[in-house]
Scaffold this active site. Structure first.
Site, short mmCIF file in Angstrom:
data_model
loop_
_atom_site.label_atom_id
_atom_site.label_comp_id
_atom_site.label_asym_id
_atom_site.label_seq_id
_atom_site.Cartn_x
_atom_site.Cartn_y
_atom_site.Cartn_z
N HIS A 127 0.83 -1.20 0.00
CA HIS A 127 0.00 0.00 0.00
C HIS A 127 0.87 1.25 0.00
O HIS A 127 2.07 1.22 0.32
CB HIS A 127 -0.94 0.01 1.21
CG HIS A 127 -0.26 -0.08 2.54
ND1 HIS A 127 0.44 0.97 3.10
CD2 HIS A 127 -0.19 -1.11 3.44
CE1 HIS A 127 0.91 0.61 4.28
NE2 HIS A 127 0.56 -0.65 4.51
N CYS B 17 3.72 -5.15 6.23
CA CYS B 17 3.30 -4.74 4.89
C CYS B 17 4.46 -4.08 4.14
O CYS B 17 5.47 -3.70 4.72
CB CYS B 17 2.13 -3.77 4.96
SG CYS B 17 0.57 -4.54 5.43
#
Length: 285
Positions: free
Chosen positions: A244, A260
């Site tokens: 992201h 992440c």
């Protein structure tokens, strides 16, 4: 984290080469005024090769009722490890389940779970990692570095053109399409306590985010989950790894996330535009 034509030297070829050399030698002798040597009788044609018979397909044991379903939160145990988990070789074919289908621990083995056409509303495309006896091995969701085996029915094929490679120590994400490097970005990966899971995974799909820290862009939810769920805050323990955007550029080039992969907004826009479901994501050190 994200929640919700190779030519072989056959016997026939060697016979043909020998006949050609013999004929040339006779011609050269005649050129010197000598009586040409009698020409050798042509070699008999080689017998036709026996037709290739495909290996028999192993039959699939009937699936018992009540098999657990692999979903976004849980994956049953008993599946074999991915033998090439750190391979950087691109996988170029995936499959989409046409219905709920059992997944086995080996070709002709034991059915241990079911796969459905979607996971949390995202169409499921599973990269094909190997083939054996008519069966295919696929990378599994929600089970890091594990594969499952499917018989040849119940799914349709999908081409895979893209490959994302994340290097944890170099904090680098490389996007390849059809084997050609398209882009490289400096990114942020997980900390030592909450590392980005190693091995091959794949893109489940895109999911909305909330908050300005994500740059107002969707995330790519991956098939991988935290290797140590207890190292995360309670609200993230059932989450998946994601790719992201991130609002702070000083985070890139560092190990700073909960697992992440954070990258610039422009890079995330490009990935959201071009990266489809089933794209393999290989994380290496």
């Amino acid at each position: 984290m994200v929640r919700a034509l190779r030519v072989t030297r056959t016997r026939a070829g060697l016979i043909g080469l020998a006949a050609c050399v013999a004929a040339g030698a006779g011609f050269l002798s005649g050129a010197g005024g000598q009586r040409p040597a009698p020409r050798a009788a042509p070699a008999p044609p080689p017998s036709a090769a026996a037709p290739r018979v495909p290996a028999p397909t192993l039959s699939a044991a009937p699936a018992p009722p009540g098999l657990p379903v692999i979903d976004y939160w849980t994956a049953p145990r008993g599946f074999p490890a991915d033998p090439q988990a750190s391979s950087r070789t691109a996988l170029t074919e995936g499959l989409h389940p046409a219905r709920s289908i059992p997944v086995y621990d080996a070709p002709g083995g034991r059915p241990r779970a079911r796969l459905t056409p979607e996971i949390s509303g995202m169409p499921l495309v599973l990269p094909i990692a190997a083939r054996r006896a008519g069966w295919v091995a696929v990378l599994l969701p929600t089970a890091n570095r594990r594969i499952g085996w499917l018989p040849p029915k119940g799914w349709s094929s999908r081409p895979l053109r893209d490959h994302l490679i994340v290097q944890r120590r170099a904090h680098r994400l490389t996007w390849r399409r059809d084997g050609v490097r398209r882009a490289v970005w400096s990114v942020s990966t997980g900390t030592a306590a909450t590392p980005t899971p190693l091995g091959r995974g794949f893109v489940l799909g895109r999911t909305p985010t909330s908050g300005a820290i994500y740059g107002g862009l969707d995330a790519l939810a991956l098939s991988t989950v935290p290797d140590d769920r207890q190292s995360l805050p309670a609200g993230l323990r059932t989450a998946h790894t994601g790719i992201h955007a991130w609002y702070r550029s000083d985070a890139f080039g560092r190990s700073a996330s909960n697992g992440c992969v954070r990258l610039p907004r422009a890079a995330q826009r490009m990935l959201l535009k071009h990266i489809p479901h089933g794209t393999v994501v290989t994380v290496v050190d």
